[in-house]
Every structure is written in structure tokens, then in C-alpha cells.
Write a protein that holds these residues in place. Sequence first.
Motif: not given
Length: 912
Positions: A793, A804, A131, A134, A808
Motif C-alpha cells: 500500500t 490500487e 495493477w 495489486c 490493498t
Amino acid sequence: LLVFLSCFYHNQKTSPLFVSPRRHRLPKLVPPPLPVDGAFSWVKVCLLMSDEEIINRVGFDALIFLRFHRLALRCIVKMSVFSFLVLLPLNFTGGGRAKANDLKGYVDSLLYTDFLRFTMANVSSGSNRLWVHCFAAYLLTIIVVRELLIEYNAYSSIRHRYLLSKEPHLRTVLVSNIPRHLRSPRKIGNYFRHVYPEAVKSVTICQNLISLEKMVAERTGVLAQIEKELLILCRYEKRKLLSHDRLSHKITSAFWTCHMCEKIGVIDEAQERISKLYVRLEEMNQNIEKEQLRRRRVMRYMDKIGAGEGREDIDYTLASAFDGDCPTWKKALTHRRPTQQHQHHDAPNSAYRPPAIGAPRNGDGSVRRKPMAENPEAEVPPLHGDDNTGSDHHYEAFPDDRLDMQLKKSRRSRFARAKSAIKLYSTSIRDGSVFGRSLSDFSTFTNETGKFGSIEDHTNEVTDKAFVVMRTYTASTIAIQSMHSSKPGSMEVTTAPEPRDILWENVYFSKGARRTRSFIAEFFCLLLITFYIVPVALVSLLVSESALISISPRLNQLDKASSIFSAAIATVQPTCLVGLQQLLPPLFIRVSRSEGILAFSEAQMKAFSRYFMWQVLNVFLVTSIAGSVFDTLAIIIETPESAFEMLGNSLPRMSSFFVSFVTLKTFTGLGVEISRVVSIFQSSLLLILFPNSTLRAQRSTRIGMRAIDDPGWFNYHKILAQDMLVVVISVVFAVVAPIVLIPCAIFCFLSRIVWTHQFLYVYESAFETGGLFWPKIFRRFVFGLIIAQATITGQFILKDARHEAYATIALMFLTYFFLRSTRARYDSTSSFLPLEVATVMDISLGHDEEVRKQRLDGIRMKQQQRNPENACLRTNPSEDEDSLGNLIGENDPFELAYVQPVIRASPHARPE
């Protein structure tokens, strides 16, 4: 890099003209010499150079290029703070145990094993730490988007400043796809003078000068031969004077001038060859002068010829109204209202004037009008026999019955005129090709009545393009954004390029020819990008170390005996591959020029786009993912979702390769550039290949190489594409492998210093577009950001972080929306000058002209007071008004700027 900087510092003290060749070519545009009191004292000067100084010395395009490096450096530095403080420790302690032993090709490299621990690949699957990555992706997007918006605002201001500069070419428009019945200088000029009354300064139509261009090119070759013969003769006479020994004199004479061959008559004497060349030169000068006179006569005949099938079109009505050639306007003049005639009887100097769209303005903002008598082409001439001593030319509609009779007569005669035009065209078409030279000769192409047929029969004498120079910014701004014809694709008006930016050999291509050539060029570039792996594999196979050793047993022995020789053989293959890669930029620029593009700057922009796409596919993506375009496409077509996985799995592993790539480019590429090693190599090679080079040959480009004191123009398409690749690498690896940001930041910082020096002291400007490269830089910057998001990604998908990954993917759509919205917001406003700003600029120009006129009147009054006997010699006041502006003495240097060079060529050329 230190070695190259030491060489630069040495040359800076011993050979200042070699370090800054721009100084002796453009001394007024070069800043003061750089300080030499220290090896790095010049760095501070280049680093602190202001934007205002760069614009004044180099131009707007160079400023946009340098600001691009500043933009990249700001994005890298701002993202590096979070990446090094948060992401780097997070990756190192990720617990993923990404050992190099699990990766093919990195088994025996301890450095790569340690390097992978600092990448995102070291984070364990399903960890909540993802995260943070992300969030880093969103933070990277915010930083890049904010900096791009700031830079786009700056570009818009720079662009408007360029459009407001008082350069005549900014008030010039290019008219393309001119209808056939308007392709004459007078008709297209009258058309625009009617649409924009009092706002058109001059109109220049492009002619078909292919035969004249061949004559001039052949004469240039003859001049080069004469100059070379004179140079060899002078050197021979000099050696003859300096030789003391009779035997050595005979040997040198026989070697350099083929003395024995001249005696037995194998070749002519040098003097005879020079005399024959001079006779040929005089003949060619006479032929060129005759052809230039013939072209002037042809243009006069084209002005006199009326239209055939296009006579009834509304644009021809506007174009022929000033000549009195249009029957509609003649009847309108004949049947003008008696009440209007009586109403204006007391105004002898008044005449009909259409609304002044974009007309010149005075200092108080009012429209500046000239008396109609001073501009006879801007008024409608009266009919023969009319009393024009005190009446205006007003118009009224036809009565219905007279209009019907006129239409019936025109219908009956239209078919006869069409048959005559077809017959004349069919007879003239046999005398020439459709493209290549003129199809008609006005000296013999006449009929029984002494007329030359219709203008449509002679359209091969001219092209479908013309340059219209406006007097005001308002008129040019309105013309660019207006539709001038009801026929689709006809009379397209765009901003004209600079005169030095025009590729005159491409003015002959029509719109359809350019479209076809563009399609062929795009297909060729697509094949080149796709199948580039074929020549690379072939060269690698032929010049590999094993292939070179197998050529000769002696080479095999030397390779085993000497480690230096073995290292030298090992460098042959990468050298050949680099040389093959260096052939691509000139190839792309040649392909772009062959498309029929009129501006050299536009050709460079196309070459930049294609070269950047080749680098992204063949250097960045394909090398990292598979090895060829077809392998990558096959995998993506079979499983489309695998595209993200390939990016996420392959790019982190190649981070160490790109660190080495950017580092080598920084410390070797920039060092070679600042020390001008390539120029030294090219000049040495030219001296070997062309020992007897004249001044004309030294100024020319031979085999793509220039003299050492002539660096030429800056290769935007090559340098910008290569530097843009480094920016894409930095954006992609900012989250995945933050340690890549270190060499990228160093590269951007040193590039800013090196290229500032090169622009100011080395390279010359071949064109000025006002920073039009920025929109292409912006799109590719966003393209790199989307690749970075796709790579992140893919990492999330590989590590089973689905939420996540969805976040993205949504970020990718938001980034694309930002691209579209930003272009829609800024492209139109930065491409054209706002109408209100153009009007204010015209008022400012009117005020400046009034001030100059007052100063001119004051100077004239002082001269009259000093010389009362010459007070009666007065010039035309209208000429004084027109002379204000960009004048040097009594000549306007911009007057013939848009006239084709072969027309301006001297018919009395002599060797230098």
C-alpha cells in the motif's frame, strides 16, 4: 556450510555419541543410526521422516515446529512461481530508473544498484503495471490463507490425537483460587467427589513448603560439597601413588591440599572437613524428616478443622456432606421421610447416589458403579445413634418453623465465632510473615476446648491450588468447561500441565500476585524493547574500531601494519552486538518465569511472543525506517498517513540487506547448529572454570551452560522467534522484491532437515503441550501478511496509484476478519475434547480394562491350579480394578506425580 557439514560427517563416523547424545540418554526414543556411507546420505533419512515417526520419537510440539517450516516452504514456493515468471521481469523493465546514486548509502555499490532494478521501486509512477502487483497481493493472501487453513485443520487433528492419548495427566485438572474454607485435602476432595461422583481418582492440594524447600536446597549444597571434597581427596591420593620423586611429591602436595597450612592449623584436614560435612548432612536429614512428618500432621489437622465464616456457603455444604460435618445435612438425615424409610427397608445395600457425571463406563457403555461400602468417602455417614442396618440415606427439606429456629441460632453464634477467629488470627499473625512461612503451629495453637479454631485461621499452611485426577475423560472435559462457584474468580478449573512442566516455585503466588507481577513484567519488556537502542549505542561506541585503536598506540601501529589484525579488530563490534542480542532470550524466559506462571511451556510461549516482537521492531522495522522507536513514533504521530509511505519507501531499499541476513543465517547459523560448535565452546569453558566438577555438577546448568553430552531442552522461544522473522521477511518481500524469496526458500528447506535431525538425535523434551505453539505461530504469520499488505500500500501511495492502494487497504481488513473468524472457529474445538468423543473414549477404556481384568483372572486361575495350597489367598477385587492401567509391577508411577517434589524428597540422602 560445506565446512560445517564436513565436520559433522567426520564426527558422525568418529564420535557418534557427540553427534547424537540423545542415544545414550534416551535410547528407546532414538531411531536407528544414520547411514555413514556418504556425506549426505543422512539428509534423505531426515527429509523423508514421517509424522508418525516424529510423534512417537519426539512428540507433538516438535511435529508442529517442523510442520511450520514445511508450511513456510510451501507458501514461498507457490508464490515464487508467479513472482519470478511475472513480477521479476515486470520490475526489471518498469522504466522507473531507480538508480543507486539517488539513494544515500548506496553510491559506491554496483551490486545494490543492479539489485534495485528487480524491486517494485523500479516501476514508474502511475503505470498500469501496478495493477499486476495489486493482483499479486491478492494472490499472496489467497495462498497464505489457504495454506494456513489446511495447517489449522491438521493441527486440530493432531491436537485431538494428543488429547485422546492414554496419558494420566490429560485427565487431570488444576483448581485455582480455592476458597479459604475449602483449603484442606479432605474438603476439596469431598467437594469434587460430590460434584463428580465415582469419577475422582485422587486430589492433591499444594502446601506451603517454603521452609522445607530451603532445607532441601541447603542439603543439596552440603551434598555437593561432600562430593567435591571426596573428588579432590581421591585425585590427591592418586597423584600421591603415581609420584616417584620425593621433591615433586611435596610440591604437588603443598599445591593441591595446602599441606603446610594444614600442619600449622590454618585449615582443617580434608578428612575432618568431610566428617564435619557428614555430621551436618545427618542433622539436615533428620530436620527434613521431622518437617515432612510435621507437614503430614498439619494436613490431618486441617482435615479435622471446620470452617468459620464460610460454613454457610453452598460449596462448604458440598465439601462437608461426606464427613457429616454440615448441620444442614445432619438435620436432613434426621428428618428423612418415614415412607421412604419403609420403602427401602428391603434394600440393605442401597444408598443415595447423585447422578454419575463423567463416571467410569463399562465396555458396553453402561456406568460402572462400585458398592458403597468400598468407597466410604463417597457416601453420607449416618448420625450417631441411628439404626443404619437396613435403610437408605434420603433427604427432605426442613419444615419452615425448624428452619427459622436454626437460622436464629446460627445468627446468634456467628458473631461469637467471628470474634474468636479474629482473635486467634491476630495472635498468630505475630509469629510469622504474611508470605514466606507458616503462620500457625498446630502443636501449640490450641484453646481451652482442645479445638484449633476455624480453617480460615490456617490458610497460610496451604496454597489456593490443587490437582484433581479424574478417572474419565468425560469428567475432566466437563470440569474444564464448567463454572464451579457462584463467586466470580473462585474455583477456576483449567487443564493441568504435565508434572515435568510445572514450575513448583510458582505455586505460592495468588491470582492478585500473578496479575501484579504480569503487569510489572509487561512494563519491563516494553521498556527493554523501546530503549534497546541505548545499550546498543553504548556498546557500539565503546568497542568500535576507532575506540579500540585509541586505547593504546601499540594497537594503532598493529592496525596499520597488519591487515589481518585490522580485520580482527573490525569484528569485535559486531561480535559484541551479537552477544548482547543473545542475552535477550534467557532474559525474556527469566522474566516470564518470575511472573508466577505455573507451566514452563507457558513461560516459553510468553518469551517467544516478546522476543518476536523485539525482533520485528528493532531488527525489521526500525532498522529499515528510521533508526529508533522514538523517531518512528514521532513521524507517525505527526503524520499518521506517513506510516504506509515509510514502509513502502524504506523496505524495498533494505531488500539487499535482508538477502544477506537470511543467507548468513542459513549457511552459518544452521552450520553451527548441526556441528554443535556452541556445545564444544561451552564444555571447554566449563572445564576451564570448574576443573573439579562432580557428577552432580556436570548434570546441572552452570552460568547457563551445560556439559557436552547434555544438550538440554530445545529453546522453542528463541529458535521459533528467529525462524518466524525469516518467514515474515519472505512474506513482506514476496511482491515488493521477489528475489528475497530465494534465500528464504533455501533457509526453510535446510531448516527442515537440520531441525529434524536435532530433534531426533540431540535435544530432549522438557514438556509436551500437544502443539499449543501453533495458535501463536498462526497469529504471527497473519501479522507478517498484514505488514506485507501495508508495504505494498505504501508503494502504491508513493507512485500515485490511489485505486490500487484502496484495494490493498480493503485486503488488510479482509485479512484481519480472517484472523478473527479462524480463531473463533478453531480455538475452542482444538482446546478441548468434544464430549461425545470423550464418552466414546471412556467406553473404549472400560473395554480395555475389562480385557485386562479377564487376562488377570486367567493368570490367577492358572496360578491357583499350579499352587492349590495358596488358592485361599485372594486379593480385594476393588484393588484389582484400581490397579489396572498405568502400572509398573505393583506401583503406579503417576500416583505421586502431582505431589510437590520436596515432599517426595528422601530423608536419607547420601552423596553420589
